[in-house]
Motif scaffolding. Sequence first.
Motif, PDB file in Angstrom:
ATOM      1  N   ALA A 156       0.795  -1.222   0.000  1.00  0.00           N
ATOM      2  CA  ALA A 156       0.000   0.000   0.000  1.00  0.00           C
ATOM      3  C   ALA A 156       0.832   1.278   0.000  1.00  0.00           C
ATOM      4  N   GLY A 157       2.089   1.198   0.345  1.00  0.00           N
ATOM      5  CA  GLY A 157       2.873   2.399   0.599  1.00  0.00           C
ATOM      6  C   GLY A 157       3.624   2.944  -0.598  1.00  0.00           C
ATOM      7  N   ALA A 158       4.731   3.625  -0.304  1.00  0.00           N
ATOM      8  CA  ALA A 158       5.468   4.368  -1.326  1.00  0.00           C
ATOM      9  C   ALA A 158       6.049   3.470  -2.410  1.00  0.00           C
ATOM     10  N   GLY A 159       6.328   2.213  -2.073  1.00  0.00           N
ATOM     11  CA  GLY A 159       6.833   1.278  -3.067  1.00  0.00           C
ATOM     12  C   GLY A 159       5.747   0.469  -3.737  1.00  0.00           C
ATOM     13  N   GLY A 160       4.491   0.801  -3.432  1.00  0.00           N
ATOM     14  CA  GLY A 160       3.358   0.079  -3.991  1.00  0.00           C
ATOM     15  C   GLY A 160       2.290   1.032  -4.483  1.00  0.00           C
ATOM     16  N   MET A 161       1.095   0.919  -3.917  1.00  0.00           N
ATOM     17  CA  MET A 161      -0.057   1.662  -4.409  1.00  0.00           C
ATOM     18  C   MET A 161       0.137   3.179  -4.382  1.00  0.00           C
ATOM     19  N   VAL A 162       0.614   3.716  -3.268  1.00  0.00           N
ATOM     20  CA  VAL A 162       0.789   5.172  -3.170  1.00  0.00           C
ATOM     21  C   VAL A 162       1.856   5.645  -4.153  1.00  0.00           C
ATOM     22  N   GLY A 163       2.955   4.913  -4.246  1.00  0.00           N
ATOM     23  CA  GLY A 163       3.981   5.270  -5.221  1.00  0.00           C
ATOM     24  C   GLY A 163       3.455   5.206  -6.645  1.00  0.00           C
ATOM     25  N   GLY A 164       2.609   4.216  -6.922  1.00  0.00           N
ATOM     26  CA  GLY A 164       2.014   4.111  -8.249  1.00  0.00           C
ATOM     27  C   GLY A 164       1.099   5.277  -8.563  1.00  0.00           C
ATOM     28  N   GLN A 165       0.371   5.751  -7.557  1.00  0.00           N
ATOM     29  CA  GLN A 165      -0.478   6.924  -7.767  1.00  0.00           C
ATOM     30  C   GLN A 165       0.366   8.167  -8.053  1.00  0.00           C
ATOM     31  N   MET A 166       1.514   8.268  -7.391  1.00  0.00           N
ATOM     32  CA  MET A 166       2.414   9.390  -7.656  1.00  0.00           C
ATOM     33  C   MET A 166       2.933   9.334  -9.085  1.00  0.00           C
ATOM     34  N   LEU A 167       3.322   8.145  -9.523  1.00  0.00           N
ATOM     35  CA  LEU A 167       3.763   7.984 -10.912  1.00  0.00           C
ATOM     36  C   LEU A 167       2.641   8.320 -11.887  1.00  0.00           C
ATOM     37  N   ASP A 168       1.419   7.949 -11.532  1.00  0.00           N
ATOM     38  CA  ASP A 168       0.274   8.206 -12.401  1.00  0.00           C
ATOM     39  C   ASP A 168       0.021   9.707 -12.550  1.00  0.00           C
ATOM     40  N   LEU A 169       0.093  10.425 -11.451  1.00  0.00           N
ATOM     41  CA  LEU A 169      -0.094  11.882 -11.511  1.00  0.00           C
ATOM     42  C   LEU A 169       0.998  12.535 -12.353  1.00  0.00           C
ATOM     43  N   MET A 187       2.369  -1.132  -9.616  1.00  0.00           N
ATOM     44  CA  MET A 187       2.386  -0.510  -8.302  1.00  0.00           C
ATOM     45  C   MET A 187       1.004   0.001  -7.898  1.00  0.00           C
ATOM     46  N   LYS A 188       0.372   0.758  -8.786  1.00  0.00           N
ATOM     47  CA  LYS A 188      -0.879   1.422  -8.425  1.00  0.00           C
ATOM     48  C   LYS A 188      -2.028   0.441  -8.223  1.00  0.00           C
ATOM     49  N   THR A 189      -2.166  -0.524  -9.092  1.00  0.00           N
ATOM     50  CA  THR A 189      -3.300  -1.452  -9.053  1.00  0.00           C
ATOM     51  C   THR A 189      -2.875  -2.853  -8.640  1.00  0.00           C
ATOM     52  N   GLY A 190      -1.798  -3.335  -9.229  1.00  0.00           N
ATOM     53  CA  GLY A 190      -1.423  -4.734  -9.032  1.00  0.00           C
ATOM     54  C   GLY A 190      -0.944  -5.073  -7.641  1.00  0.00           C
ATOM     55  N   ALA A 191      -0.286  -4.141  -6.959  1.00  0.00           N
ATOM     56  CA  ALA A 191       0.331  -4.472  -5.675  1.00  0.00           C
ATOM     57  C   ALA A 191      -0.694  -4.939  -4.653  1.00  0.00           C
ATOM     58  N   ARG A 216       2.980 -14.801  -7.813  1.00  0.00           N
ATOM     59  CA  ARG A 216       3.069 -14.647  -9.272  1.00  0.00           C
ATOM     60  C   ARG A 216       1.683 -14.656  -9.907  1.00  0.00           C
ATOM     61  N   TYR A 217       0.814 -15.529  -9.441  1.00  0.00           N
ATOM     62  CA  TYR A 217      -0.576 -15.534  -9.906  1.00  0.00           C
ATOM     63  C   TYR A 217      -1.197 -14.156  -9.665  1.00  0.00           C
ATOM     64  N   GLY A 218      -1.002 -13.595  -8.472  1.00  0.00           N
ATOM     65  CA  GLY A 218      -1.547 -12.278  -8.162  1.00  0.00           C
ATOM     66  C   GLY A 218      -0.980 -11.194  -9.058  1.00  0.00           C
ATOM     67  N   ASP A 219       0.322 -11.261  -9.330  1.00  0.00           N
ATOM     68  CA  ASP A 219       0.936 -10.286 -10.241  1.00  0.00           C
ATOM     69  C   ASP A 219       0.260 -10.304 -11.608  1.00  0.00           C
ATOM     70  N   LEU A 220       0.008 -11.494 -12.119  1.00  0.00           N
ATOM     71  CA  LEU A 220      -0.562 -11.629 -13.462  1.00  0.00           C
ATOM     72  C   LEU A 220      -1.998 -11.128 -13.512  1.00  0.00           C
ATOM     73  N   ILE A 221      -2.805 -11.483 -12.528  1.00  0.00           N
ATOM     74  CA  ILE A 221      -4.191 -11.015 -12.582  1.00  0.00           C
ATOM     75  C   ILE A 221      -4.279  -9.532 -12.237  1.00  0.00           C
ATOM     76  N   GLY A 222      -3.292  -9.011 -11.498  1.00  0.00           N
ATOM     77  CA  GLY A 222      -3.249  -7.572 -11.278  1.00  0.00           C
ATOM     78  C   GLY A 222      -3.003  -6.819 -12.574  1.00  0.00           C
ATOM     79  N   LEU A 223      -2.076  -7.324 -13.390  1.00  0.00           N
ATOM     80  CA  LEU A 223      -1.837  -6.728 -14.706  1.00  0.00           C
ATOM     81  C   LEU A 223      -3.086  -6.825 -15.579  1.00  0.00           C
ATOM     82  N   ALA A 224      -3.742  -7.983 -15.528  1.00  0.00           N
ATOM     83  CA  ALA A 224      -4.959  -8.167 -16.321  1.00  0.00           C
ATOM     84  C   ALA A 224      -6.073  -7.244 -15.854  1.00  0.00           C
ATOM     85  N   PHE A 225      -6.181  -7.052 -14.560  1.00  0.00           N
ATOM     86  CA  PHE A 225      -7.216  -6.179 -14.002  1.00  0.00           C
ATOM     87  C   PHE A 225      -7.068  -4.757 -14.531  1.00  0.00           C
ATOM     88  N   GLN A 226      -5.838  -4.243 -14.509  1.00  0.00           N
ATOM     89  CA  GLN A 226      -5.622  -2.873 -14.977  1.00  0.00           C
ATOM     90  C   GLN A 226      -5.792  -2.763 -16.486  1.00  0.00           C
TER      91      GLN A 226
END
Length: 302
Positions: A156-169, A187-191, A216-226
Amino acid sequence: MDLEQRLDQRLAAIAARAEASLADCLAGRGNSLALAPERLSAAMAHGTLAGGKRFRPFLLVECARLFGHEEEAALPAAAAIEVLHCYSLIHDDLPAMDDDDLRRGRPTVHRAYDEATAILAGDALLTLAFEILADPATDPDPAVRIALSLRLARAAGAGGMVGGQMLDLAAEGRSLSEAEIRRLQAMKTGALITAACAMGAELGRAPAEDVARIVRYGDLIGLAFQLADDLLDVEATAETAGKRTGKDAERGKATLVSIHGAAWARGELDRLVAEAQSLLAPYGAAADTLAAAARFVADRRS
């Protein structure tokens, strides 16, 4: 009953149980919310108890069940990841972020209340997630509770979701490479999707090699989700998606769909689903629901 029907039943059943668990949490049963101001509690409930598929709780519960962990015992951790996810949505919708007026077909929290209340509601939900995970009711083993908390904090933090939101902005109006887009989206969605899967496996005391496989399964479906979300933004209406669409083009955001086109995206979704399902092969029929969930992610319409 075919696999798709069974998946629909499991999604609905876990969503209902997660909703009840979330309602208990937000009512202050067994936690600090009993002391919360009424307006703050109402805003938190507005941003959390708005329906939805509860996909992250579903993944956590199903991954825990794959390793023999009872569904009921997984619900507190499932509630924790969902309140954290809902905090992120409340903050993402703010005018300073994505500036959205609609979420799941209802006014966003800052529209239904005000911006300051929305910020505080998100803050309170984020904090509540870790209060839930620290509670012995989530798991009797302190080492497991620590592992769950660490997994969610990192996602959820700077190396994950929050960091991904920063990159997105920072990406608005810029031309990004495919590698940059994939990093941002992971980072933003998959993490958080990966964390849900991993936390379920950890609750089930899965061996390290199995946790790695589930990650790894989670990584792949996270990419698919986004990727599916990017397709929805291009092709769906606000009514069917339950939120405003066409935002990426308006803001000049680069996506894999904008680079490669919708036809490529559908082919890539098929590839991601196939790889995700192949990872579950060692578990046989016990993983059928998770295999179906990978296809559901790619085919979703909202």
